[in-house]
Design a protein around this motif. Structure first.
Motif, PDB file in Angstrom:
ATOM      1  N   THR A 269       0.834  -1.202   0.000  1.00 60.72           N
ATOM      2  CA  THR A 269       0.000   0.000   0.000  1.00 60.72           C
ATOM      3  C   THR A 269       0.867   1.250   0.000  1.00 60.72           C
ATOM      4  N   TRP A 270       1.972   1.212   0.739  1.00 53.53           N
ATOM      5  CA  TRP A 270       2.863   2.384   0.774  1.00 53.53           C
ATOM      6  C   TRP A 270       3.488   2.643  -0.590  1.00 53.53           C
ATOM      7  N   THR A 271       3.962   1.554  -1.225  1.00 52.95           N
ATOM      8  CA  THR A 271       4.674   1.709  -2.503  1.00 52.95           C
ATOM      9  C   THR A 271       3.715   2.024  -3.646  1.00 52.95           C
ATOM     10  N   GLU A 272       2.653   1.196  -3.766  1.00 50.22           N
ATOM     11  CA  GLU A 272       1.773   1.329  -4.926  1.00 50.22           C
ATOM     12  C   GLU A 272       0.619   2.293  -4.671  1.00 50.22           C
ATOM     13  N   GLY A 273       0.297   2.545  -3.419  1.00 50.34           N
ATOM     14  CA  GLY A 273      -0.795   3.460  -3.122  1.00 50.34           C
ATOM     15  C   GLY A 273      -0.315   4.849  -2.793  1.00 50.34           C
ATOM     16  N   VAL A 274       0.395   4.970  -1.672  1.00 51.87           N
ATOM     17  CA  VAL A 274       0.811   6.302  -1.224  1.00 51.87           C
ATOM     18  C   VAL A 274       1.787   6.929  -2.199  1.00 51.87           C
ATOM     19  N   ARG A 275       2.842   6.191  -2.565  1.00 52.98           N
ATOM     20  CA  ARG A 275       3.855   6.776  -3.445  1.00 52.98           C
ATOM     21  C   ARG A 275       3.338   7.010  -4.856  1.00 52.98           C
ATOM     22  N   ASN A 276       2.649   6.010  -5.426  1.00 51.56           N
ATOM     23  CA  ASN A 276       2.200   6.142  -6.817  1.00 51.56           C
ATOM     24  C   ASN A 276       1.000   7.066  -6.945  1.00 51.56           C
ATOM     25  N   ILE A 277       0.052   6.972  -5.991  1.00 54.56           N
ATOM     26  CA  ILE A 277      -1.177   7.763  -6.110  1.00 54.56           C
ATOM     27  C   ILE A 277      -0.971   9.177  -5.599  1.00 54.56           C
ATOM     28  N   LEU A 278      -0.379   9.296  -4.382  1.00 51.31           N
ATOM     29  CA  LEU A 278      -0.255  10.614  -3.766  1.00 51.31           C
ATOM     30  C   LEU A 278       1.106  11.234  -3.988  1.00 51.31           C
ATOM     31  N   GLY A 279       2.021  10.517  -4.654  1.00 52.32           N
ATOM     32  CA  GLY A 279       3.342  11.085  -4.918  1.00 52.32           C
ATOM     33  C   GLY A 279       3.276  12.269  -5.838  1.00 52.32           C
ATOM     34  N   ASN A 280       2.247  12.304  -6.675  1.00 55.98           N
ATOM     35  CA  ASN A 280       2.036  13.445  -7.574  1.00 55.98           C
ATOM     36  C   ASN A 280       1.420  14.586  -6.778  1.00 55.98           C
ATOM     37  N   THR A 281       2.114  15.691  -6.748  1.00 64.15           N
ATOM     38  CA  THR A 281       1.648  16.820  -5.928  1.00 64.15           C
ATOM     39  C   THR A 281       0.314  17.366  -6.413  1.00 64.15           C
ATOM     40  N   GLN A 282      -0.095  17.032  -7.620  1.00 65.86           N
ATOM     41  CA  GLN A 282      -1.364  17.530  -8.138  1.00 65.86           C
ATOM     42  C   GLN A 282      -2.550  16.704  -7.649  1.00 65.86           C
ATOM     43  N   GLN A 283      -2.298  15.558  -7.015  1.00 68.55           N
ATOM     44  CA  GLN A 283      -3.372  14.674  -6.609  1.00 68.55           C
ATOM     45  C   GLN A 283      -3.396  14.566  -5.094  1.00 68.55           C
ATOM     46  N   ALA A 284      -4.564  14.831  -4.471  1.00 67.15           N
ATOM     47  CA  ALA A 284      -4.643  14.852  -3.022  1.00 67.15           C
ATOM     48  C   ALA A 284      -5.390  13.663  -2.447  1.00 67.15           C
ATOM     49  N   THR A 285      -6.084  12.861  -3.256  1.00 68.49           N
ATOM     50  CA  THR A 285      -6.823  11.711  -2.767  1.00 68.49           C
ATOM     51  C   THR A 285      -6.601  10.531  -3.696  1.00 68.49           C
ATOM     52  N   GLY A 286      -6.926   9.356  -3.219  1.00 66.35           N
ATOM     53  CA  GLY A 286      -6.801   8.171  -4.050  1.00 66.35           C
ATOM     54  C   GLY A 286      -7.224   6.933  -3.284  1.00 66.35           C
ATOM     55  N   GLN A 287      -7.289   5.813  -3.977  1.00 65.38           N
ATOM     56  CA  GLN A 287      -7.676   4.558  -3.352  1.00 65.38           C
ATOM     57  C   GLN A 287      -6.833   3.434  -3.922  1.00 65.38           C
ATOM     58  N   PHE A 288      -6.440   2.514  -3.049  1.00 61.58           N
ATOM     59  CA  PHE A 288      -5.634   1.355  -3.453  1.00 61.58           C
ATOM     60  C   PHE A 288      -6.295   0.101  -2.916  1.00 61.58           C
ATOM     61  N   ILE A 289      -6.508  -0.892  -3.766  1.00 57.54           N
ATOM     62  CA  ILE A 289      -7.118  -2.157  -3.376  1.00 57.54           C
ATOM     63  C   ILE A 289      -6.090  -3.252  -3.598  1.00 57.54           C
ATOM     64  N   GLY A 290      -5.767  -3.977  -2.561  1.00 56.97           N
ATOM     65  CA  GLY A 290      -4.801  -5.052  -2.666  1.00 56.97           C
ATOM     66  C   GLY A 290      -5.042  -6.099  -1.606  1.00 56.97           C
ATOM     67  N   SER A 291      -4.102  -7.023  -1.474  1.00 52.41           N
ATOM     68  CA  SER A 291      -4.248  -8.105  -0.517  1.00 52.41           C
ATOM     69  C   SER A 291      -4.266  -7.598   0.922  1.00 52.41           C
TER      70      SER A 291
END
Length: 949
Positions: A269-291
């Protein structure tokens, strides 16, 4: 035949169908039903899963929104309180006069403030030496002012140094961590954020005010938002350290030198969710679904008024987690009743399918008996219809399974030129050029007919002459034996027609070269076989240069003859294995095998260019026609015939842009440039209506007084998708599409409107506006200028029109008429970038110029480059003799400005004075004026002096 069947109905054996037939029919009926039910069940379950996940996403997003708003709202309140303190009257008095009375007043303000808010653990004023002058602590919810030895020096604290460097109005915010006193963490824990702001009175800095904001209130608020059994809420900083964690023992562990982080428990979740989704300063929200579960994430950034440093949190991450395992289990048990009903339905459908299979098997058994009687009837019918067969114009034969002819009609004797009686008993394969096309030889040496319905091959007459034939072969079961009926048709005439149609469909009727259809087919086949000995293929696209002139002057008859001659020369240079074609108009194409040598394509291009060195001789006319060539190679399996031809076409136009009568090889840069231009053209069409086009203004500076006397209006475009696009990119696109007339008219109107406003500040202010050659030639620009001047009551001398010399080269007659009309209006006219192209002295005498602009490429090397000095000196001398003003653009340092002033340059423009500014910034620059020696503002003398900051 029907009578025969009716007579034998009574003798059809009434046998029961076999068990195998019943099972076969059962499977054919039941399996599709079962498969359909499975698909429907899976679809319904999938929709249910998706709906449930969407509900989770909506619910958790609402929670995060509440928590995020609470977090941000609390910080904004704290910042507002801090602003109140630093701007209070008591704070200003103490800063100016740190007397005992003023100190007591400030202590009283801090105490009242802390008691009223109850969220600030500590409020302090620290002077420029780092000494605490006033400090109020909140002890057991009671504010207590510190005295004497309790006050400390904070000069070496990070927040002191970070806050002193702030500009007025800025606030420094520390990390969210636990309060530390005497190098130990306060117990009980006090989650704290330090907010620090400088105290400035009368433009002078006296120290800083720092408040320790207790964050436990809004942390509890976040916990309450997630207080449910359905999800778990977390809060971590940018490094992943726990602020609100799954367990209390993990929270604040980073304050005790422990490495408990979000990424330790939830690495994916940290690598694929927080870093990939929220790493872009233009994006403030997101969702990650995984194991690890369904994570809904939100980035909380400090308020815009806050300045962050390496001692601050860049942002915080709010996260909620919903585990999936329990939810899947609930779904399973929830659908047990439906599953029971489904199983019962399967049994019912299975029983029905079995009964239906029994009925169908019985019917098929009876049909088989009827089929046998039908074949017997057909044999009788064949004997009755033999007269019809004999009368047929096509060859009709009856053969055994081994290919021996048992009967042949009269047409067979005529077509094969063999007596009818001599055909019987011979193998039919004797009359085929390739016997294996109709029969194959078995291990015992005999031949057996293929059971193919219809095919074409070449047959042989008794004289040895071959001819194309269409053969229809039909097997017939007769009394347990297999026989074949052969229908053979001579298709010589049809083949002739087909060849003619194929020629018309695949070859250009004018030049005889392959046409577009054949080119595409050939190139597609070549790409499929690119791993063969011929290696990769090159596509060479060629276009005759300015061939339109031949058609326009000599007519299309001569033009067609010239195309034939050109096609012949191109075809002569095509190496073996190549295909030359005409793509349309005066465009030609070559598909050349490279045999692992890419240089072969270049050699072919050189040969074609050499072939066109000689003129085309057509009916006594000697036509000197060049050709531009583009080359493209297949780079991978994704390349298609269409894409290769597009790449070659792009390279060909690059050759035309490069001077014509040459060749270019396609590169990725060409594709990127073409794609970029298409994107710009698409977005530019609605840019003005969206408000994406703006004007910026760069000051024009009097070289002697260094005062602003005018500005140049510069068009700028910032697109939501493409970002900022320079005028060197979008202006040529606007010119080619005609949009420049609309954009240029708007720019002229805007520039005149603001020039009218600024002349109230600077009476002699003038505005320079660039006009495109398309505007000057393709529209009534003189009328537009008159309308703009009249609309805003602007004097003509307040407007200067800038043009480039490209217009003078392209259409000098039209340019002369338009420029004279503008001169009659009274506006100034300047020639931009003088000296960079084909500038001629005749321009200065022929056209009514009032100003010359020296290009920045000559200014940038001044005064050290001898060549630049010589050229600029010559231009200045020429302008002075011609009574023209000179503007030097691109002035970036004081040395350049001084040299140009000494040489007599009139106006300076460049980053030394100011970069291009938006409307509000330029207006503010005009209001920023120095005072003169007599104490009056410079504007009282007519013009403001430029003040550099």
């Amino acid at each position: 035949m029907v009578d025969s069947l009716n007579k034998n109905d009574s003798v059809i054996p009434a046998l029961e169908p076999t068990a195998g037939l019943v099972r076969k029919n059962f499977l054919l009926i039941f399996l599709p039903i079962l498969l359909s039910m499975v698909i429907v069940v899976l679809s319904v379950f999938t929709v249910h899963v998706i709906t449930a996940r969407e509900e989770i996403s909506r619910r958790e997003s609402d929670k995060l929104y509440q928590a995020q708003n609470g977090f941000t709202e609390s910080l904004n309140f704290a910042i507002t309180d801090l602003n109140f303190l630093i701007h209070s009257e008591d704070m200003s008095k103490f800063a100016l006069d740190p007397s005992l009375e003023n100190r007591q007043r400030l202590e009283h303000l801090f105490s009242s403030f802390a008691k009223a808010k109850m969220v600030f653990d500590q409020v302090r004023f620290i002077d420029l030496n780092g000494d605490e002058r006033v400090r109020v602590n909140l002890v057991d919810r009671v504010p207590v002012a510190s005295q004497g030895q309790e006050l400390q020096n904070k000069k070496h604290r990070y927040y002191f140094n970070d806050a002193l460097s702030l500009t007025p109005g800025q606030i420094f915010m520390s990390r969210l961590d636990l309060n530390i006193e005497h190098k130990k963490v306060d117990v009980p824990y006090k989650p704290t954020i330090r907010l620090v702001a400088p105290v400035d009175v009368g433009g002078k800095r006296y120290g800083i005010v720092t408040v320790s904001y207790l964050a436990e209130n809004f942390l509890d608020r976040v916990r309450r938002v997630f207080a449910s059994d359905e999800s778990t809420g977390f809060l971590v900083n940018a490094q992943g350290a726990w602020l609100i964690g799954p367990r209390r023992d993990l929270e604040w562990s980073f304050m005790f030198d422990r490495s408990d982080h979000f990424q330790d428990l939830y690495p994916r979740t940290w690598t694929e969710g927080v870093r990939n989704i929220l790493g872009n300063t233009q994006q403030a929200t997101g969702q990650f679904i995984g194991s690890e579960g369904v994570f809904t994430l939100a980035k909380v950034s400090p308020p815009s008024r806050v300045v962050t440093t390496e001692n601050s949190d860049a942002y915080w991450i709010l996260a909620s987690r919903v585990p999936l395992s329990a939810w899947y289990k609930d779904q399973f048990f929830e659908h047990i009743p439906e599953a029971s009903i489904l199983v019962l339905l399967v049994f019912v459908l299975g029983f029905g399918s079995w009964r239906l299979a029994l009925s169908r098997a019985a019917r098929q058994h009876v049909d088989g008996a009827y089929q046998q009687r039908l074949l017997d009837a057909l044999n009788e019918s064949e004997r009755r219809n033999s007269a019809v067969v004999e009368a047929s114009d096509d060859v009709v034969m009856t053969c055994t399974a081994t290919g021996f002819i048992r009967h042949a009609n009269h047409a067979a004797a005529r077509v094969f030129n063999v007596p009818q009686i001599d055909l019987v008993g011979r193998e039919v394969s004797e009359f085929m050029m390739e016997p294996d096309t109709i029969s194959r030889r078995q291990s015992d040496g005999t031949r057996k007919l293929f059971e193919r319905e219809r095919f074409e091959t070449y047959a042989v007459r008794g004289t040895g002459e071959g001819f194309p034939a269409e053969i229809t072969l039909t097997p017939i079961q007769t009394e347990g034996n297999t026989r074949f009926s052969l229908f053979i048709r001579d298709i010589t005439l049809r083949r002739s027609y087909e060849e003619r149609l194929k020629r018309l469909a695949n070859y250009d009727p004018l030049t005889g070269l392959a046409n577009r259809v054949l080119i595409l087919e050939h190139l597609t086949t070549a790409l499929k076989n690119s791993d063969g000995p011929e290696g990769p293929h090159a596509v060479i696209m060629g276009d005759l240069d300015d061939f339109r002139i031949v058609n326009d002057t000599l007519g299309h008859v001569i033009g067609d003859e010239a195309l034939k001659e050109a096609a012949g020369r191109i075809h002569q240079q095509a190496p073996p294995g190549s295909l030359a074609g005409r793509f349309g108009g005066d465009e030609f194409i070559l598909i050349v095998p490279c045999f692992s040598d890419r240089g072969a394509a270049g050699k072919v291009c050189e040969a074609i260019l050499n072939a066109f060195d000689r003129p085309l001789v057509v009916e006594g006319h000697r036509l000197y026609v060049g050709i531009s060539l583009g080359v493209a190679f297949a780079e991978g399996p994704t390349d298609t015939a269409a894409s290769l031809m597009q790449m070659a076409d792009t390279a060909m136009y690059a050759a035309k842009d490069g001077g014509r009568n040459t060749f270019r090889t396609f590169t990725k840069d060409m594709h990127d440039a073409s794609a970029r231009r298409l994107a710009i053209q698409t977005r530019l069409a609605g840019a003005h209506s969206r408000g994406d086009i703006s004007l910026m203004y760069q000051p024009l500076i009097d070289a002697k007084t260094k005062r602003i006397i005018g500005a140049e209006a510069l068009m700028r475009w910032t697109d939501a998708e493409l970002g900022s696009i320079g005028p060197d990119e979008f202006i040529p696109v606007a010119e080619s599409t005609g949009l420049i007339i609309e954009l240029g008219g708007w720019a002229l109107d805007e520039a005149c409107r603001h020039a009218r406003e600024w002349r109230d500040v600077i009476p002699n202010f003038h505005m320079a506006v660039n006009l495109s050659p398309v505007q000057l030639i393709g529209s009534d620009v003189a009328s537009s200028v008159k309308s703009a001047l009249l609309k805003y009551g602007l004097e003509p001398k307040a407007l200067e029109i800038e043009i480039t010399e490209g217009l003078l080269i392209k259409d000098p007659l039209e340019a002369e008429v338009t420029l004279n009309e503008l001169a009659e209006i009274g506006v100034s006219i300047s020639i931009d970038d003088f000296g960079t192209g084909y500038s001629s002295l005749s321009y200065l005498h022929r056209f009514p110029f009032t100003t010359l602009k020296i290009d920045r490429m000559f200014v940038m090397d001044l005064p050290h480059n001898e060549g630049s000095r010589s050229l600029v000196t010559a231009v200045l001398a020429l302008a002075q003799r011609s009574n023209l003003k000179v503007i030097a653009e691109g002035v970036e340092d004081q040395e350049q400005a001084q040299w140009l002033t000494e040489q007599g340059c009139d106006i300076l423009q460049g980053y030394l004075f100011s970069k291009p500014l938006l409307l509000d910034a330029f207006s503010a620059l005009l209001d920023n004026r120095d005072t003169t020696d007599d104490g009056k503002t410079a504007s009282s003398k007519g013009q403001p002096a430029l003040k550099l900051v």
